[in-house]
Design an enzyme around this catalytic site. Sequence first.
Site, PDB file in Angstrom:
ATOM      1  N   LYS A  53       0.839  -1.204   0.000  1.00  0.00           N
ATOM      2  CA  LYS A  53       0.000   0.000   0.000  1.00  0.00           C
ATOM      3  C   LYS A  53       0.875   1.256   0.000  1.00  0.00           C
ATOM      4  O   LYS A  53       0.609   2.212  -0.733  1.00  0.00           O
ATOM      5  CB  LYS A  53      -0.946  -0.018   1.214  1.00  0.00           C
ATOM      6  CG  LYS A  53      -2.061  -1.037   1.045  1.00  0.00           C
ATOM      7  CD  LYS A  53      -2.868  -1.272   2.311  1.00  0.00           C
ATOM      8  CE  LYS A  53      -3.857  -2.426   2.071  1.00  0.00           C
ATOM      9  NZ  LYS A  53      -4.614  -2.825   3.253  1.00  0.00           N
ATOM     10  N   GLN A  97      -4.598  -1.470   9.500  1.00  0.00           N
ATOM     11  CA  GLN A  97      -4.509  -2.804   8.908  1.00  0.00           C
ATOM     12  C   GLN A  97      -5.101  -3.843   9.860  1.00  0.00           C
ATOM     13  O   GLN A  97      -4.690  -3.937  11.017  1.00  0.00           O
ATOM     14  CB  GLN A  97      -3.033  -3.142   8.586  1.00  0.00           C
ATOM     15  CG  GLN A  97      -2.848  -4.428   7.829  1.00  0.00           C
ATOM     16  CD  GLN A  97      -3.482  -4.400   6.428  1.00  0.00           C
ATOM     17  OE1 GLN A  97      -3.333  -3.437   5.684  1.00  0.00           O
ATOM     18  NE2 GLN A  97      -4.193  -5.451   6.073  1.00  0.00           N
ATOM     19  N   ASP A 120     -11.109   2.753   3.841  1.00  0.00           N
ATOM     20  CA  ASP A 120     -11.417   1.331   3.655  1.00  0.00           C
ATOM     21  C   ASP A 120     -12.927   1.130   3.482  1.00  0.00           C
ATOM     22  O   ASP A 120     -13.365   0.058   3.073  1.00  0.00           O
ATOM     23  CB  ASP A 120     -10.951   0.523   4.879  1.00  0.00           C
ATOM     24  CG  ASP A 120      -9.634  -0.202   4.619  1.00  0.00           C
ATOM     25  OD1 ASP A 120      -9.315  -0.437   3.430  1.00  0.00           O
ATOM     26  OD2 ASP A 120      -8.950  -0.536   5.595  1.00  0.00           O
TER      27      ASP A 120
END
Length: 283
Positions: A53, A97, A120
Amino acid sequence: MYKLIDGKAIAAEMRDEIKNAVTQFRARHGKDIGLAVVLVGENPASQVYVRNKIKACKEVGIKSFSYYLPANVTQAQLDGLISELAADNAVHGILVQLPLPDHLDADRVLSLIPVSKDVDGFSAENIGKLCLNEHCLVACTPNGVMKMLEKENIDVRGKKAVVIGRSDIVGKPMAMLLLNADATVTVCHSKTRDLKAHCLDADIIVAAVGRPKFITADMVGEGAIVIDVGINRDENGKLCGDVDFENVKEKCSYITPVPGGVGPMTITMLLFNTVTAAERSAD
Ligand code: NAP
Protein backbone atom coordinates in the site's frame (compact mmCIF):
# COMPACT_ATOMS: atom_id res chain seq x y z
CA MET A 1 -15.29 -17.60 -26.71
CA TYR A 2 -14.72 -15.93 -23.38
CA LYS A 3 -13.12 -12.55 -22.72
CA LEU A 4 -10.57 -12.31 -19.95
CA ILE A 5 -11.04 -9.26 -17.73
CA ASP A 6 -7.49 -8.06 -17.17
CA GLY A 7 -7.46 -6.52 -13.69
CA LYS A 8 -3.78 -5.68 -13.95
CA ALA A 9 -4.31 -3.57 -17.09
CA ILE A 10 -7.43 -1.86 -15.71
CA ALA A 11 -5.62 -1.11 -12.44
CA ALA A 12 -2.63 0.35 -14.33
CA GLU A 13 -4.92 2.59 -16.39
CA MET A 14 -6.71 3.75 -13.23
CA ARG A 15 -3.42 4.43 -11.45
CA ASP A 16 -2.42 6.78 -14.29
CA GLU A 17 -5.73 8.63 -13.86
CA ILE A 18 -5.17 8.77 -10.07
CA LYS A 19 -1.64 10.09 -10.55
CA ASN A 20 -3.04 12.94 -12.66
CA ALA A 21 -5.72 13.69 -10.07
CA VAL A 22 -3.04 13.83 -7.32
CA THR A 23 -0.95 16.28 -9.39
CA GLN A 24 -4.00 18.46 -10.05
CA PHE A 25 -4.93 18.44 -6.35
CA ARG A 26 -1.43 19.63 -5.44
CA ALA A 27 -1.56 22.39 -8.07
CA ARG A 28 -5.01 23.56 -6.94
CA HIS A 29 -4.56 23.37 -3.18
CA GLY A 30 -0.79 23.72 -2.72
CA LYS A 31 -0.53 20.59 -0.60
CA ASP A 32 -0.15 16.85 -0.80
CA ILE A 33 -2.80 14.20 -0.42
CA GLY A 34 -1.95 12.15 2.68
CA LEU A 35 -2.77 8.61 3.78
CA ALA A 36 -1.95 7.33 7.28
CA VAL A 37 -1.33 3.60 7.52
CA VAL A 38 -1.34 1.99 10.96
CA LEU A 39 0.07 -1.49 11.53
CA VAL A 40 0.01 -3.17 14.93
CA GLY A 41 2.28 -6.15 15.58
CA GLU A 42 4.26 -8.30 13.18
CA ASN A 43 1.74 -10.39 11.24
CA PRO A 44 3.77 -11.26 8.10
CA ALA A 45 0.79 -11.06 5.70
CA SER A 46 -0.22 -7.67 7.13
CA GLN A 47 3.38 -6.44 6.77
CA VAL A 48 3.30 -7.37 3.06
CA TYR A 49 -0.09 -5.67 2.53
CA VAL A 50 1.10 -2.49 4.26
CA ARG A 51 4.34 -2.44 2.30
CA ASN A 52 2.42 -2.77 -0.97
CA LYS A 53 0.00 0.00 0.00
CA ILE A 54 2.82 2.39 0.88
CA LYS A 55 4.62 1.56 -2.38
CA ALA A 56 1.43 2.17 -4.39
CA CYS A 57 0.97 5.56 -2.67
CA LYS A 58 4.49 6.55 -3.65
CA GLU A 59 3.92 5.54 -7.27
CA VAL A 60 0.96 7.91 -7.66
CA GLY A 61 2.35 10.73 -5.51
CA ILE A 62 0.19 10.27 -2.40
CA LYS A 63 2.16 11.03 0.79
CA SER A 64 1.98 8.14 3.22
CA PHE A 65 2.48 8.36 6.97
CA SER A 66 3.25 4.97 8.44
CA TYR A 67 2.86 4.00 12.09
CA TYR A 68 4.27 0.66 13.21
CA LEU A 69 3.10 -0.11 16.73
CA PRO A 70 4.25 -3.05 18.88
CA ALA A 71 1.84 -5.96 19.38
CA ASN A 72 1.49 -5.02 23.08
CA VAL A 73 0.29 -1.47 22.41
CA THR A 74 -2.61 -0.58 24.72
CA GLN A 75 -6.11 0.29 23.53
CA ALA A 76 -5.66 3.79 24.98
CA GLN A 77 -2.41 4.34 23.05
CA LEU A 78 -3.94 3.17 19.76
CA ASP A 79 -7.11 5.20 20.35
CA GLY A 80 -4.90 8.24 21.06
CA LEU A 81 -3.03 7.86 17.77
CA ILE A 82 -6.23 7.48 15.73
CA SER A 83 -7.72 10.56 17.40
CA GLU A 84 -4.58 12.57 16.55
CA LEU A 85 -4.73 11.42 12.91
CA ALA A 86 -8.44 12.22 12.82
CA ALA A 87 -7.64 15.85 13.69
CA ASP A 88 -4.62 16.17 11.37
CA ASN A 89 -5.39 18.21 8.23
CA ALA A 90 -2.46 16.67 6.33
CA VAL A 91 -4.10 13.25 6.66
CA HIS A 92 -7.01 12.67 4.27
CA GLY A 93 -7.35 8.93 4.79
CA ILE A 94 -6.70 6.60 7.73
CA LEU A 95 -6.18 2.89 7.27
CA VAL A 96 -5.79 0.52 10.20
CA GLN A 97 -4.51 -2.80 8.91
CA LEU A 98 -6.68 -5.66 10.17
CA PRO A 99 -6.69 -8.03 11.94
CA LEU A 100 -5.59 -6.39 15.20
CA PRO A 101 -4.18 -8.45 18.09
CA ASP A 102 -6.90 -10.05 20.23
CA HIS A 103 -6.61 -7.63 23.18
CA LEU A 104 -7.60 -4.69 20.96
CA ASP A 105 -11.18 -3.78 20.05
CA ALA A 106 -11.13 -3.29 16.25
CA ASP A 107 -14.72 -1.96 16.12
CA ARG A 108 -13.85 0.71 18.65
CA VAL A 109 -10.70 1.72 16.73
CA LEU A 110 -12.61 1.89 13.43
CA SER A 111 -15.32 3.99 15.08
CA LEU A 112 -12.68 6.65 15.90
CA ILE A 113 -11.86 7.14 12.22
CA PRO A 114 -13.97 10.04 10.90
CA VAL A 115 -16.34 8.84 8.20
CA SER A 116 -14.70 11.29 5.75
CA LYS A 117 -11.28 9.62 6.28
CA ASP A 118 -12.52 6.02 6.32
CA VAL A 119 -10.82 5.04 3.05
CA ASP A 120 -11.42 1.33 3.66
CA GLY A 121 -15.17 2.04 3.73
CA PHE A 122 -15.60 -0.26 6.75
CA SER A 123 -17.36 2.15 9.13
CA ALA A 124 -21.01 1.62 10.01
CA GLU A 125 -21.81 5.07 8.62
CA ASN A 126 -20.20 4.45 5.22
CA ILE A 127 -21.88 1.03 4.99
CA GLY A 128 -25.22 2.61 5.94
CA LYS A 129 -24.78 5.28 3.27
CA LEU A 130 -23.99 2.59 0.71
CA CYS A 131 -27.29 0.90 1.61
CA LEU A 132 -29.06 4.23 1.12
CA ASN A 133 -27.22 4.67 -2.22
CA GLU A 134 -25.70 7.95 -1.00
CA HIS A 135 -22.20 9.31 -1.69
CA CYS A 136 -19.75 7.43 0.50
CA LEU A 137 -16.37 5.74 0.62
CA VAL A 138 -16.95 2.18 -0.58
CA ALA A 139 -15.02 -0.93 0.48
CA CYS A 140 -12.12 -1.32 -1.96
CA THR A 141 -12.51 -4.89 -3.26
CA PRO A 142 -16.21 -4.77 -4.24
CA ASN A 143 -15.79 -1.26 -5.60
CA GLY A 144 -12.91 -2.60 -7.69
CA VAL A 145 -15.21 -5.27 -9.11
CA MET A 146 -17.74 -2.60 -10.12
CA LYS A 147 -14.96 -0.59 -11.84
CA MET A 148 -13.90 -3.70 -13.77
CA LEU A 149 -17.46 -4.27 -15.00
CA GLU A 150 -17.75 -0.59 -15.89
CA LYS A 151 -14.44 -0.57 -17.82
CA GLU A 152 -15.63 -3.61 -19.79
CA ASN A 153 -18.91 -1.79 -20.58
CA ILE A 154 -20.91 -4.51 -18.86
CA ASP A 155 -24.27 -3.02 -17.92
CA VAL A 156 -25.53 -4.91 -14.88
CA ARG A 157 -29.00 -3.35 -14.99
CA GLY A 158 -31.70 -6.02 -14.90
CA LYS A 159 -29.15 -8.84 -14.84
CA LYS A 160 -29.42 -11.69 -12.34
CA ALA A 161 -26.36 -11.47 -10.09
CA VAL A 162 -25.39 -14.11 -7.54
CA VAL A 163 -22.89 -13.10 -4.87
CA ILE A 164 -21.43 -16.05 -2.99
CA GLY A 165 -20.18 -14.86 0.40
CA ARG A 166 -21.68 -12.36 2.84
CA SER A 167 -18.67 -10.91 4.66
CA ASP A 168 -18.84 -7.28 5.76
CA ILE A 169 -15.82 -6.37 3.63
CA VAL A 170 -16.64 -8.17 0.37
CA GLY A 171 -19.96 -10.03 0.00
CA LYS A 172 -22.39 -7.58 1.61
CA PRO A 173 -21.05 -4.36 0.02
CA MET A 174 -20.73 -6.23 -3.30
CA ALA A 175 -24.40 -7.18 -3.18
CA MET A 176 -25.38 -3.63 -2.29
CA LEU A 177 -23.33 -2.11 -5.14
CA LEU A 178 -24.91 -4.47 -7.66
CA LEU A 179 -28.36 -3.70 -6.28
CA ASN A 180 -27.66 0.04 -6.48
CA ALA A 181 -26.70 -0.54 -10.13
CA ASP A 182 -30.13 -2.15 -10.72
CA ALA A 183 -29.06 -5.79 -10.86
CA THR A 184 -31.38 -8.40 -9.34
CA VAL A 185 -29.20 -9.75 -6.56
CA THR A 186 -29.13 -13.06 -4.69
CA VAL A 187 -26.67 -13.46 -1.83
CA CYS A 188 -25.55 -17.02 -1.08
CA HIS A 189 -23.61 -18.29 1.93
CA SER A 190 -22.71 -21.48 3.76
CA LYS A 191 -26.33 -22.16 4.75
CA THR A 192 -27.72 -21.65 1.22
CA ARG A 193 -29.65 -24.63 -0.13
CA ASP A 194 -28.89 -25.72 -3.69
CA LEU A 195 -26.17 -23.21 -4.46
CA LYS A 196 -25.73 -24.81 -7.88
CA ALA A 197 -29.29 -23.92 -8.94
CA HIS A 198 -28.74 -20.28 -7.92
CA CYS A 199 -25.47 -20.15 -9.85
CA LEU A 200 -26.88 -21.80 -12.97
CA ASP A 201 -29.62 -19.17 -13.06
CA ALA A 202 -27.16 -16.26 -12.81
CA ASP A 203 -26.01 -13.83 -15.51
CA ILE A 204 -23.24 -12.67 -13.17
CA ILE A 205 -21.51 -14.75 -10.50
CA VAL A 206 -19.24 -13.07 -7.94
CA ALA A 207 -17.38 -15.67 -5.88
CA ALA A 208 -16.05 -14.44 -2.51
CA VAL A 209 -15.91 -17.67 -0.54
CA GLY A 210 -12.25 -18.36 0.23
CA ARG A 211 -12.24 -21.98 -1.03
CA PRO A 212 -9.92 -23.05 -3.85
CA LYS A 213 -11.70 -23.90 -7.15
CA PHE A 214 -15.06 -24.08 -5.37
CA ILE A 215 -17.10 -22.93 -8.39
CA THR A 216 -16.98 -25.75 -10.92
CA ALA A 217 -18.06 -25.86 -14.58
CA ASP A 218 -21.34 -27.67 -13.83
CA MET A 219 -22.40 -24.69 -11.66
CA VAL A 220 -22.02 -22.08 -14.40
CA GLY A 221 -24.50 -21.36 -17.19
CA GLU A 222 -23.46 -20.67 -20.80
CA GLY A 223 -22.43 -17.05 -21.31
CA ALA A 224 -22.19 -16.15 -17.62
CA ILE A 225 -19.93 -13.36 -16.38
CA VAL A 226 -17.75 -14.79 -13.62
CA ILE A 227 -15.83 -12.60 -11.18
CA ASP A 228 -13.43 -14.40 -8.86
CA VAL A 229 -12.57 -12.53 -5.66
CA GLY A 230 -10.96 -15.50 -3.89
CA ILE A 231 -7.27 -15.67 -3.11
CA ASN A 232 -6.31 -19.22 -2.13
CA ARG A 233 -3.57 -21.81 -2.51
CA ASP A 234 -4.32 -25.04 -4.35
CA GLU A 235 -3.09 -28.50 -3.34
CA ASN A 236 0.32 -27.70 -4.86
CA GLY A 237 0.62 -24.40 -3.04
CA LYS A 238 -0.11 -22.44 -6.23
CA LEU A 239 -2.17 -19.24 -6.03
CA CYS A 240 -5.75 -19.80 -7.22
CA GLY A 241 -9.20 -18.31 -6.91
CA ASP A 242 -12.59 -19.61 -5.80
CA VAL A 243 -13.35 -20.56 -9.42
CA ASP A 244 -12.04 -23.64 -11.23
CA PHE A 245 -10.77 -21.29 -13.95
CA GLU A 246 -9.46 -23.80 -16.49
CA ASN A 247 -12.75 -25.73 -16.65
CA VAL A 248 -15.13 -22.81 -16.16
CA LYS A 249 -13.67 -20.28 -18.62
CA GLU A 250 -15.08 -21.81 -21.84
CA LYS A 251 -18.63 -21.44 -20.52
CA CYS A 252 -18.24 -17.74 -19.76
CA SER A 253 -18.70 -14.56 -21.76
CA TYR A 254 -16.29 -12.82 -19.34
CA ILE A 255 -14.10 -14.16 -16.55
CA THR A 256 -11.43 -12.75 -14.21
CA PRO A 257 -8.21 -14.69 -13.61
CA VAL A 258 -6.39 -15.23 -10.31
CA PRO A 259 -3.81 -13.78 -10.04
CA GLY A 260 -4.22 -10.67 -12.19
CA GLY A 261 -7.98 -10.17 -11.78
CA VAL A 262 -9.68 -8.55 -8.81
CA GLY A 263 -6.49 -8.51 -6.69
CA PRO A 264 -4.71 -5.60 -8.42
CA MET A 265 -7.91 -3.53 -8.21
CA THR A 266 -8.10 -3.54 -4.40
CA ILE A 267 -5.09 -1.31 -3.65
CA THR A 268 -5.97 0.85 -6.67
CA MET A 269 -9.38 1.52 -5.12
CA LEU A 270 -7.68 2.46 -1.84
CA LEU A 271 -5.73 5.12 -3.76
CA PHE A 272 -8.96 6.16 -5.51
CA ASN A 273 -10.77 6.48 -2.15
CA THR A 274 -7.90 8.53 -0.69
CA VAL A 275 -8.07 11.00 -3.58
CA THR A 276 -11.88 11.12 -3.26
CA ALA A 277 -11.58 11.81 0.50
CA ALA A 278 -9.04 14.61 -0.13
CA GLU A 279 -11.14 16.23 -2.84
CA ARG A 280 -14.28 16.12 -0.66
CA SER A 281 -12.40 17.64 2.31
CA ALA A 282 -11.10 20.44 0.07
CA ASP A 283 -14.61 21.14 -1.27
P1 NAP B 1 -14.95 -14.62 4.74
O1 NAP B 1 -15.15 -13.49 5.68
O2 NAP B 1 -14.32 -15.87 5.24
O3 NAP B 1 -16.37 -14.97 4.08
C1 NAP B 1 -16.54 -16.11 3.28
C2 NAP B 1 -17.99 -16.23 2.91
O4 NAP B 1 -18.15 -17.42 2.14
C3 NAP B 1 -18.93 -16.35 4.11
O5 NAP B 1 -20.04 -15.49 3.95
C4 NAP B 1 -19.35 -17.82 4.09
O6 NAP B 1 -20.69 -18.06 4.54
C5 NAP B 1 -19.26 -18.14 2.62
N1 NAP B 1 -19.08 -19.59 2.44
C6 NAP B 1 -18.18 -20.38 3.04
N2 NAP B 1 -18.37 -21.67 2.64
C7 NAP B 1 -19.40 -21.66 1.78
C8 NAP B 1 -20.07 -22.67 1.05
N3 NAP B 1 -19.72 -23.94 1.13
N4 NAP B 1 -21.09 -22.29 0.25
C9 NAP B 1 -21.46 -21.01 0.13
N5 NAP B 1 -20.87 -20.01 0.82
C10 NAP B 1 -19.85 -20.34 1.63
O7 NAP B 1 -14.07 -14.18 3.49
P2 NAP B 1 -13.88 -12.74 2.79
O8 NAP B 1 -13.06 -11.85 3.65
O9 NAP B 1 -15.19 -12.26 2.27
O10 NAP B 1 -12.98 -13.19 1.55
C11 NAP B 1 -13.42 -14.14 0.60
C12 NAP B 1 -12.28 -14.49 -0.33
O11 NAP B 1 -11.87 -13.32 -1.01
C13 NAP B 1 -11.02 -15.02 0.35
O12 NAP B 1 -10.38 -15.96 -0.50
C14 NAP B 1 -10.15 -13.79 0.48
O13 NAP B 1 -8.76 -14.11 0.54
C15 NAP B 1 -10.48 -13.08 -0.78
N6 NAP B 1 -10.29 -11.63 -0.76
C16 NAP B 1 -9.65 -11.12 -1.84
C17 NAP B 1 -9.45 -9.73 -1.91
C18 NAP B 1 -8.77 -9.19 -3.11
O14 NAP B 1 -8.17 -8.14 -3.05
N7 NAP B 1 -8.89 -9.86 -4.27
C19 NAP B 1 -9.86 -8.91 -0.86
C20 NAP B 1 -10.55 -9.48 0.21
C21 NAP B 1 -10.76 -10.85 0.24
P3 NAP B 1 -21.16 -17.81 6.06
O15 NAP B 1 -21.33 -16.33 6.18
O16 NAP B 1 -22.44 -18.55 6.16
O17 NAP B 1 -20.07 -18.34 6.94
